[in-house]
Scaffold this motif. Sequence first.
Motif: not given
Length: 362
Positions: A31-36
């Motif tokens: 989710x971090x990599x999807x959001x950033x």
Amino acid sequence: MVSMKIGIILHPYGEGKPAGLGRFIFELTKALLEADAKNQYTLFIKEAPETAPNFPGTNWKIEILGSSRWWLENLQRKPKADVYIFNTPVMPLFWRPKKSIVIAFDFAYKHLTGMSARERIVAQALEWYHGHSLKKADLIVATSEATKRDIINFFKISADKIRVVYTGFNRICDIVPVAVRVPKPFFLFTGVVKKRKNVLNIIKGFAEFDKKNPGYNLIIAGSAAGEYAGEARQFVSERGLREKVLFLGYVSDSELSFLYKNAAAFVFPSLIEGFIGLPVLEAMDCGLAVLASKDSALAEVGGKDSAIFVDPYDPIDIAAGLFKIANDEISKRKLIENGCIISQRFSWALAAREIKTLAENL
């Protein structure tokens, strides 16, 4: 804001059948990599995985730290990050990163009783290591207010250093189900069969319930190995419940989708749960009424009408909760409605955005 270099200690990773912690770490990182797409990420992994993670984006890379006893110390010899995110309260003993965030779920060893001498020694060592890491970290993320209180009380950490970020969950019932041969109707528990999950008391409660409600079954889906699981199986055998209490072992998400969609209710009165519990949110999202511990983190976000709350140490109280779910259709429908509302408040995307903001402002 200028882009940052963020390091994530991706451990545990690569387990064949990941439990709650492994699932949390994988989903939060994803989710971090999807959001950033702005910041650069380095994923530090203990050992080279058999299969490389299939994460989104191109702004990340993997660094292998090695599997030696002091593997975390190898961080200082790898490309440096501006801030490091440790997914458990375990940091290097002899090296301090420039900036660090530690995520804490729970401290079960401080709550469980009846441990063996060896278990007590391990717990004491773990408590020291956790305390060392929590004090060294620049910021602590607790996955519930209950865990925040434990950090303050057990380790004498200032509340100003702690932020609460709730977990997300996977929408299991969006997955095409694969049928599992189980008798209906059934109550469902999912998770590893170990003491903290309170499976033996769940079975004892079901045994009491069964005396007056013989038409139901209990399905236990999750790895069931070791001494505690053996005690649970022995109780089932002694009480003549082997036809009604079934241990399925590990199930796939597709099989879990089927079980959630066909269960009469979800039973999860853990002795200690530092966050709401991924299975609880999954079950609520699937439209199941939930029986939970009155001491669970679910109570702090859902209120008294979000589940049937019981004393996890009292099989009679667990039996009474099962009876209410089985025989009070109006209350059951209300629990299902409230559970659906509650589950909508949580997502991996929301958790990732909160942790990303904390990292950028540290």
